[in-house]
Design an enzyme around this catalytic site. Sequence first.
Site, PDB file in Angstrom:
ATOM      1  N   TYR A 142      -2.941  12.977  27.428  1.00 48.51           N
ATOM      2  CA  TYR A 142      -1.677  12.401  26.968  1.00 48.51           C
ATOM      3  C   TYR A 142      -1.318  11.178  27.814  1.00 48.51           C
ATOM      4  O   TYR A 142      -0.924  10.144  27.288  1.00 48.51           O
ATOM      5  CB  TYR A 142      -0.584  13.463  27.076  1.00 48.51           C
ATOM      6  CG  TYR A 142       0.694  13.079  26.388  1.00 48.51           C
ATOM      7  CD1 TYR A 142       0.883  13.347  25.036  1.00 48.51           C
ATOM      8  CD2 TYR A 142       1.725  12.455  27.090  1.00 48.51           C
ATOM      9  CE1 TYR A 142       2.068  13.003  24.403  1.00 48.51           C
ATOM     10  CE2 TYR A 142       2.903  12.110  26.463  1.00 48.51           C
ATOM     11  CZ  TYR A 142       3.075  12.389  25.118  1.00 48.51           C
ATOM     12  OH  TYR A 142       4.242  12.048  24.497  1.00 48.51           O
ATOM     13  N   THR A 187       4.260  -9.667   4.710  1.00 51.79           N
ATOM     14  CA  THR A 187       5.251  -8.756   4.086  1.00 51.79           C
ATOM     15  C   THR A 187       5.998  -7.901   5.112  1.00 51.79           C
ATOM     16  O   THR A 187       7.234  -7.898   5.151  1.00 51.79           O
ATOM     17  CB  THR A 187       4.553  -7.830   3.077  1.00 51.79           C
ATOM     18  OG1 THR A 187       3.413  -7.236   3.710  1.00 51.79           O
ATOM     19  CG2 THR A 187       4.097  -8.581   1.846  1.00 51.79           C
ATOM     20  N   LYS A 189      -7.381  -4.475  11.499  1.00 49.87           N
ATOM     21  CA  LYS A 189      -8.166  -5.672  11.178  1.00 49.87           C
ATOM     22  C   LYS A 189      -8.912  -6.146  12.421  1.00 49.87           C
ATOM     23  O   LYS A 189     -10.124  -6.122  12.460  1.00 49.87           O
ATOM     24  CB  LYS A 189      -7.254  -6.779  10.659  1.00 49.87           C
ATOM     25  CG  LYS A 189      -6.695  -6.488   9.287  1.00 49.87           C
ATOM     26  CD  LYS A 189      -5.209  -6.345   9.317  1.00 49.87           C
ATOM     27  CE  LYS A 189      -4.634  -5.961   7.975  1.00 49.87           C
ATOM     28  NZ  LYS A 189      -3.276  -6.433   7.846  1.00 49.87           N
ATOM     29  N   ARG A 232      -1.065 -10.775  -4.884  1.00 51.03           N
ATOM     30  CA  ARG A 232      -0.285 -11.454  -3.850  1.00 51.03           C
ATOM     31  C   ARG A 232       0.439 -12.600  -4.547  1.00 51.03           C
ATOM     32  O   ARG A 232       0.001 -13.722  -4.576  1.00 51.03           O
ATOM     33  CB  ARG A 232      -1.181 -11.974  -2.717  1.00 51.03           C
ATOM     34  CG  ARG A 232      -1.838 -10.885  -1.917  1.00 51.03           C
ATOM     35  CD  ARG A 232      -1.021 -10.379  -0.739  1.00 51.03           C
ATOM     36  NE  ARG A 232      -0.110  -9.296  -1.025  1.00 51.03           N
ATOM     37  CZ  ARG A 232       0.294  -8.406  -0.110  1.00 51.03           C
ATOM     38  NH1 ARG A 232      -0.157  -8.446   1.114  1.00 51.03           N
ATOM     39  NH2 ARG A 232       1.160  -7.477  -0.415  1.00 51.03           N
TER      40      ARG A 232
END
Length: 482
Positions: free
Chosen positions: A80, A133, A266, A389
Amino acid sequence: MSTVKFFSGEDVPLEMHKVRIVQKLNLPPVDYRLKAITEAGNNTFLLQNRDVFMDMLTDSGVNAMSDQQQAAMLVADDSYAGSETYNRLETKLREIFGLHYFLPTHQGRAAENILSQVLVKAGMIVPMNYHFTTTKAHITLNGGSVEEIITDAGLEVTSEHPFKGNMDIGKLTALVEQHGRDKIAFVRMEAGTNLIGGQPFSLQNLADIRQVCDRYNLLLVLDASLLADNLYFIKEREERCKSLSIREITRQMAALCDIIYFSARKLGCARGGGICLKTEELYRKMRGLVPLYEGFLTYGGMSVREMEALTVGLEETMDEDMINQGPQFIRYMVDELVKRGIPVITPAGGLGCHLNAMEFLRHVPQSQYPAGALASALYIASGIRGMERGTLSEQRDPDGNEVFANMELLRLALPRRVFTLSQVKYAIDRITWLHENRGLVGGLEFIEEPEILRFFYGRLKPISGWQEKLLARFQQDFGDSL
Ligand SMILES: *Cc1c(COP(=O)(O)O)cnc(C)c1O
């Protein structure tokens, strides 16, 4: 391809990798495809992937990983707090960007949430080359507004301009002078501008923006989600960068920025995101929001396996043979379509090939969503899933009026290292057939229109029965072939 020439003289994008794991694809028959897109409300986001042959919706989280990335995932340090996996990622980011501080997030928009909450106050403006967006949604949610000050060349659909993603420096100065620097939350540059065709900005442009930011004491924020493509184009197209390595160009870019954030869905071919920051002051301002929205500071909502893959993926992004594959496949596709007289965004950018629906379907008015109609028609004709788009991806204004997009595009993303050249040729073939039969394609209207991000869940239907006519023509031309 950047270095390998064919004896025939043909321009072939040669893959500098081999395929070692494959996944079976399914190409359903054309009448089934019409049924599937009807059930999906003519919204490609609502299609089931099992009904899709080539998924060209996005490059988000679907780029192919390398063997090295897969291998690194097996040695992740699962804890963690204070995991070695995190340390490796932080060290790699420092090495690549040279910014000292890092905050991990579960994906790119989560970084935008934190940035906007901390830096955007009611009435503030964020100048940028172009919006994305989720970026715009977070800025407006915090009471700010977006000002797109891309150069005029950026909005010319067909052009030879090498850097259509550049910001107009004159407009930036005018904006700051007009509103006063206190109204400017920060200046945002988006690498490989997503919504206008994956178009890059130049290193020189970024340096010029830095000068303006220095003059007015403004923060410069880089959205590096599509940085890999932008780096490739800078090296290819910017004279003074031709002799620099990708690593050197990255360092020079990063040195101009106060903050660099990214979607690792990406950049780095993994899943996650994060914010790199130059100063401790900025880091401290934002740090508190990470445990609140993302997770503890050493994972930020990412799995340790993804963080390991990201660390390797970031290093691989510094390899020209790796980052050239996407842009070169895209250029091949764009060149072939241009040869056939099919309207696409030029010059070829990163991310994908963008069909210009305004021109492709000149007879469909913007109020009937030509790019959405083209997405639906292409799926019927090919089993290929693209992404609208255009106006559908915009939001209505506060009075409920439609806001027409600057461009009506059907984006066909080319996730890196995923498709082979014969699949790209199939796409070109079916697009060509559709173009020959474009007169059969009509518009769409909403049957269900959500208020926020309507392009994700909205459902539409064809205006008049054009889809049946398209199906009939396909069956007439291709017979039993899929
Ligand atoms: C995808 C993307 C984002 C958002 O990232 P997610 O990981 O999808 O949340 C932000 N900016 C740009 C330019 C993008 O392409």
